[in-house]
Design a protein around this motif. Structure first.
Motif, PDB file in Angstrom:
ATOM      1  N   SER A   6       0.828  -1.205   0.000  1.00  0.00           N
ATOM      2  CA  SER A   6       0.000   0.000   0.000  1.00  0.00           C
ATOM      3  C   SER A   6       0.861   1.253   0.000  1.00  0.00           C
ATOM      4  O   SER A   6       0.535   2.252  -0.668  1.00  0.00           O
ATOM      5  CB  SER A   6      -0.933   0.010   1.217  1.00  0.00           C
TER       6      SER A   6
ATOM      7  N   ASP B 137      -8.025   0.415   8.935  1.00  0.00           N
ATOM      8  CA  ASP B 137      -6.626   0.228   8.550  1.00  0.00           C
ATOM      9  C   ASP B 137      -5.705   0.662   9.688  1.00  0.00           C
ATOM     10  O   ASP B 137      -4.688   0.015   9.958  1.00  0.00           O
ATOM     11  CB  ASP B 137      -6.305   1.037   7.288  1.00  0.00           C
TER      12      ASP B 137
ATOM     13  N   GLU C 168     -16.275   5.438   4.176  1.00  0.00           N
ATOM     14  CA  GLU C 168     -14.882   5.643   3.786  1.00  0.00           C
ATOM     15  C   GLU C 168     -14.019   5.926   5.013  1.00  0.00           C
ATOM     16  O   GLU C 168     -12.913   5.412   5.151  1.00  0.00           O
ATOM     17  CB  GLU C 168     -14.791   6.828   2.808  1.00  0.00           C
TER      18      GLU C 168
ATOM     19  N   VAL D 274     -13.491   2.662   7.097  1.00  0.00           N
ATOM     20  CA  VAL D 274     -12.532   1.734   6.507  1.00  0.00           C
ATOM     21  C   VAL D 274     -11.107   2.253   6.697  1.00  0.00           C
ATOM     22  O   VAL D 274     -10.191   1.484   7.010  1.00  0.00           O
ATOM     23  CB  VAL D 274     -12.852   1.492   5.019  1.00  0.00           C
TER      24      VAL D 274
ATOM     25  N   TRP E 253     -11.072  -4.906  -3.528  1.00  0.00           N
ATOM     26  CA  TRP E 253     -11.445  -5.398  -2.203  1.00  0.00           C
ATOM     27  C   TRP E 253     -11.774  -4.241  -1.273  1.00  0.00           C
ATOM     28  O   TRP E 253     -12.681  -4.341  -0.444  1.00  0.00           O
ATOM     29  CB  TRP E 253     -10.364  -6.294  -1.611  1.00  0.00           C
ATOM     30  N   ARG E 254     -11.078  -3.109  -1.421  1.00  0.00           N
ATOM     31  CA  ARG E 254     -11.359  -1.975  -0.538  1.00  0.00           C
ATOM     32  C   ARG E 254     -12.726  -1.378  -0.855  1.00  0.00           C
ATOM     33  O   ARG E 254     -13.489  -1.022   0.046  1.00  0.00           O
ATOM     34  CB  ARG E 254     -10.271  -0.920  -0.671  1.00  0.00           C
TER      35      ARG E 254
END
Length: 198
Positions: A115, A162, A155, A158, A131-132
């Motif tokens: 990433s 992380d 958003e 998620v 997938w995200r």
């Protein structure tokens, strides 16, 4: 067709699994064909016969890791589809997803390394969008079913998840489960605004 969408041969899968371990433990600079061959217990030059350049190896590894994350997210989505609007079940399933990833820290650490690399590589970034986006969509549905704002909040959540994963990797293993469950419960309960109280 990319390795994410085709059936990988056993040897390619073996090489990419070894590359995952090398990337997780040695970082991006340590990811070389020679290091992958050593990790896989293969003769020197084996991995380069399948992935001729380092860019090809990294691209295939991005597909490999992203496909695994995507499969996990889709499996969670299938389970959530059986209980729409069940906040407690949603919290349990999101916690289960994160804890499952933490049980395979090499895969998770490799994904974090990739990433970072993807911030400088648009092609690599594309490999992680599916997938995200799936995860954002599922979180949006969970929030909407609970009467919360499912737009930008999904958003945000998620992105926060992380952060929880990264923080978890730095905790002793014995503390990870409680940290993840408490964090997910807090975030799912706190994001969004109930229409009836606005």
């Amino acid at each position: 067709m990319s390795p994410a969408t085709e059936e990988l041969s056993p040897r390619r899968r073996e090489i990419l699994a070894a590359a995952t371990t090398v990337l997780a433990r040695q970082g991006n600079r340590g990811l070389t064909h020679r290091a992958v061959d050593r990790e896989a217990g293969l003769s020197e030059g084996s991995s380069s016969a399948y992935f001729r350049t380092r860019d090809a190896l990294i691209g295939a590894l991005g597909d490999f890791v992203a496909a695994r994350m995507s499969a996990d997210v889709q499996a969670m989505g299938a389970r959530l589809a059986t209980c729409p609007g069940d906040h407690e079940r949603a919290t349990a399933e999101v916690s289960r997803l994160l804890l499952g990833w933490l049980e395979h820290p090499d895969v998770l650490t490799a994904r974090l390394e990739l990433s970072i690399a993807a911030t400088r590589d648009g092609d690599l970034a594309e490999r992680f969008l599916e997938w995200r986006d799936d995860l954002v969509g599922m979180v949006r549905e969970v929030l909407a079913a609970a009467g919360k704002d499912g737009g930008q909040s999904a958003e945000t959540l998620v992105a926060a998840l992380d952060g929880v994963l990264l923080a978890s990797l730095m905790l002793p293993v014995r503390r990870r489960r409680a940290f993840v469950v408490e964090s997910v419960e807090s975030m799912l309960a706190g994001l969004g605004t109930n229409p009836g109280t606005a």
